[in-house]
Design a protein around this motif. Structure first.
Motif, mmCIF file in Angstrom:
data_model
loop_
_atom_site.group_PDB
_atom_site.id
_atom_site.type_symbol
_atom_site.label_atom_id
_atom_site.label_comp_id
_atom_site.label_asym_id
_atom_site.label_seq_id
_atom_site.Cartn_x
_atom_site.Cartn_y
_atom_site.Cartn_z
ATOM 1 N N ASP A 98 4.970 -11.464 -13.749
ATOM 2 C CA ASP A 98 3.772 -11.073 -13.005
ATOM 3 C C ASP A 98 4.038 -9.980 -11.977
ATOM 4 O O ASP A 98 3.296 -9.843 -11.012
ATOM 5 C CB ASP A 98 3.081 -12.282 -12.357
ATOM 6 C CG ASP A 98 2.491 -13.210 -13.409
ATOM 7 O OD1 ASP A 98 2.007 -12.687 -14.437
ATOM 8 O OD2 ASP A 98 2.524 -14.430 -13.210
ATOM 9 N N ASP A 99 5.103 -9.196 -12.180
ATOM 10 C CA ASP A 99 5.316 -7.983 -11.395
ATOM 11 C C ASP A 99 4.425 -6.910 -12.004
ATOM 12 O O ASP A 99 4.225 -6.867 -13.218
ATOM 13 C CB ASP A 99 6.769 -7.513 -11.481
ATOM 14 C CG ASP A 99 7.746 -8.524 -10.905
ATOM 15 O OD1 ASP A 99 7.405 -9.159 -9.893
ATOM 16 O OD2 ASP A 99 8.839 -8.674 -11.476
ATOM 17 N N GLU A 100 3.885 -6.046 -11.162
ATOM 18 C CA GLU A 100 3.039 -4.963 -11.643
ATOM 19 C C GLU A 100 3.491 -3.630 -11.067
ATOM 20 O O GLU A 100 4.034 -3.573 -9.974
ATOM 21 C CB GLU A 100 1.578 -5.181 -11.241
ATOM 22 C CG GLU A 100 0.911 -6.317 -11.961
ATOM 23 C CD GLU A 100 -0.580 -6.407 -11.657
ATOM 24 O OE1 GLU A 100 -1.033 -5.810 -10.647
ATOM 25 O OE2 GLU A 100 -1.282 -7.064 -12.425
ATOM 26 N N MET A 101 3.239 -2.578 -11.844
ATOM 27 C CA MET A 101 3.423 -1.221 -11.360
ATOM 28 C C MET A 101 2.257 -0.405 -11.884
ATOM 29 O O MET A 101 1.721 -0.693 -12.950
ATOM 30 C CB MET A 101 4.748 -0.615 -11.806
ATOM 31 C CG MET A 101 4.872 -0.394 -13.300
ATOM 32 S SD MET A 101 6.347 0.511 -13.747
ATOM 33 C CE MET A 101 5.669 2.131 -14.016
ATOM 34 N N VAL A 123 11.381 -5.916 -24.426
ATOM 35 C CA VAL A 123 11.941 -7.068 -23.723
ATOM 36 C C VAL A 123 12.806 -6.564 -22.573
ATOM 37 O O VAL A 123 13.575 -5.612 -22.730
ATOM 38 C CB VAL A 123 12.767 -7.938 -24.706
ATOM 39 C CG1 VAL A 123 13.505 -9.037 -23.978
ATOM 40 C CG2 VAL A 123 11.853 -8.513 -25.788
ATOM 41 N N ASP A 124 12.675 -7.205 -21.404
ATOM 42 C CA ASP A 124 13.459 -6.861 -20.211
ATOM 43 C C ASP A 124 13.407 -5.367 -19.897
ATOM 44 O O ASP A 124 14.428 -4.711 -19.708
ATOM 45 C CB ASP A 124 14.913 -7.317 -20.361
ATOM 46 C CG ASP A 124 15.039 -8.824 -20.380
ATOM 47 O OD1 ASP A 124 14.123 -9.507 -19.889
ATOM 48 O OD2 ASP A 124 16.051 -9.325 -20.897
ATOM 49 N N MET A 125 12.185 -4.832 -19.774
ATOM 50 C CA MET A 125 11.995 -3.395 -19.570
ATOM 51 C C MET A 125 11.807 -2.970 -18.122
ATOM 52 O O MET A 125 12.189 -1.874 -17.754
ATOM 53 C CB MET A 125 10.794 -2.901 -20.373
ATOM 54 C CG MET A 125 11.056 -2.771 -21.851
ATOM 55 S SD MET A 125 12.245 -1.494 -22.258
ATOM 56 C CE MET A 125 11.279 -0.026 -22.038
ATOM 57 N N PHE A 126 11.178 -3.807 -17.282
ATOM 58 C CA PHE A 126 10.995 -3.340 -15.907
ATOM 59 C C PHE A 126 10.819 -4.489 -14.936
ATOM 60 O O PHE A 126 10.502 -5.613 -15.290
ATOM 61 C CB PHE A 126 9.824 -2.351 -15.810
ATOM 62 C CG PHE A 126 8.474 -2.970 -15.542
ATOM 63 C CD1 PHE A 126 8.023 -3.168 -14.241
ATOM 64 C CD2 PHE A 126 7.651 -3.342 -16.579
ATOM 65 C CE1 PHE A 126 6.784 -3.722 -13.995
ATOM 66 C CE2 PHE A 126 6.409 -3.894 -16.344
ATOM 67 C CZ PHE A 126 5.976 -4.086 -15.051
ATOM 68 N N ASP A 127 11.047 -4.144 -13.675
ATOM 69 C CA ASP A 127 10.834 -5.044 -12.550
ATOM 70 C C ASP A 127 10.187 -4.210 -11.455
ATOM 71 O O ASP A 127 10.395 -3.002 -11.381
ATOM 72 C CB ASP A 127 12.175 -5.609 -12.068
ATOM 73 C CG ASP A 127 12.020 -6.680 -11.002
ATOM 74 O OD1 ASP A 127 10.928 -7.260 -10.892
ATOM 75 O OD2 ASP A 127 12.990 -6.924 -10.276
ATOM 76 N N ALA A 128 9.400 -4.831 -10.624
ATOM 77 C CA ALA A 128 8.782 -4.136 -9.491
ATOM 78 C C ALA A 128 9.047 -4.961 -8.244
ATOM 79 O O ALA A 128 8.617 -6.102 -8.146
ATOM 80 C CB ALA A 128 7.287 -3.976 -9.722
ATOM 81 N N LYS A 129 9.785 -4.391 -7.313
ATOM 82 C CA LYS A 129 10.171 -5.099 -6.093
ATOM 83 C C LYS A 129 9.945 -4.213 -4.886
ATOM 84 O O LYS A 129 10.016 -2.996 -4.973
ATOM 85 C CB LYS A 129 11.661 -5.464 -6.130
ATOM 86 C CG LYS A 129 12.042 -6.432 -7.209
ATOM 87 C CD LYS A 129 11.728 -7.825 -6.772
ATOM 88 C CE LYS A 129 12.276 -8.806 -7.779
ATOM 89 N NZ LYS A 129 11.715 -10.095 -7.661
ATOM 90 N N ASP A 130 9.705 -4.850 -3.748
ATOM 91 C CA ASP A 130 9.635 -4.108 -2.497
ATOM 92 C C ASP A 130 11.042 -3.775 -1.986
ATOM 93 O O ASP A 130 11.258 -2.757 -1.357
ATOM 94 C CB ASP A 130 8.880 -4.898 -1.427
ATOM 95 C CG ASP A 130 7.392 -4.918 -1.694
ATOM 96 O OD1 ASP A 130 6.902 -4.029 -2.407
ATOM 97 O OD2 ASP A 130 6.726 -5.831 -1.203
#
Length: 163
Positions: A98-101, A123-130
């Motif tokens: 449920d990370d979004e960009m 699969v395992d393509m992205f992450d969105a973090k502060d």
């Protein structure tokens, strides 16, 4: 209204993608051309959609293929192009965590591409973090699109899958 062209086959074909940059500054050519291939593509989905000011899901993943639904591990290549000459389209990608960009595709043929490593699909393509020090890559589970104007803009979606 969507205009759809889906093609599938039992034998894989090779998708060839060519990226060309052409520029000359002070009589010197600074252009570049890159080509890559993805083998064993068995399914192609190419659609043109009218995107309005109501967010629309244009790609989602599931356990089985269906209209606009794909199996994340099989998708090798996604290209989304804004075909409108005056309006922007915002894409929002969400992963299984449920990370979004979000990214804006400006008018006049601007494109966004995702390319797999050839084996694991999306699969395992992205992450969105502060914070930038901790990553938990997730499968791309959905892509939505939203136009800045109520009368909308056309986008083209091109997706290539392995069997």
């Amino acid at each position: 209204m969507a205009r759809i062209a889906s093609y599938g086959g039992t034998t894989g074909s090779t998708l060839t993608v060519k990226l060309t940059e052409s520029i000359v500054i002070n009589d010197k050519n600074y252009g570049s051309a890159q080509t890559f291939t993805i083998d064993a593509i068995t399914n192609i989905d190419r659609r043109i959609l009218k995107i309005t000011d109501t967010e629309a899901t244009i790609y989602t993943t599931g356990a089985a293929m269906g209209p606009g639904t794909y199996i994340a591990a099989k998708v090798q290549y996604i290209r989304i192009t804004n075909l409108d000459d005056a309006k922007n389209v915002t894409l929002t990608l969400a992963n299984e965590n449920d990370d979004e960009m979000a990214i804006v595709l400006h008018e006049n043929q601007k494109s966004f591409m995702l390319v797999s490593d050839g084996t694991t699909g999306m699969v395992d393509m992205f992450d969105a973090k502060d914070s930038a020090l901790s990553y938990s890559l997730g499968d791309i589970k959905s892509i939505t699109a939203l136009c800045e104007h109520s009368n909308g803009a056309d986008i083209e979606i091109f997706i290539a899958e392995k069997a």
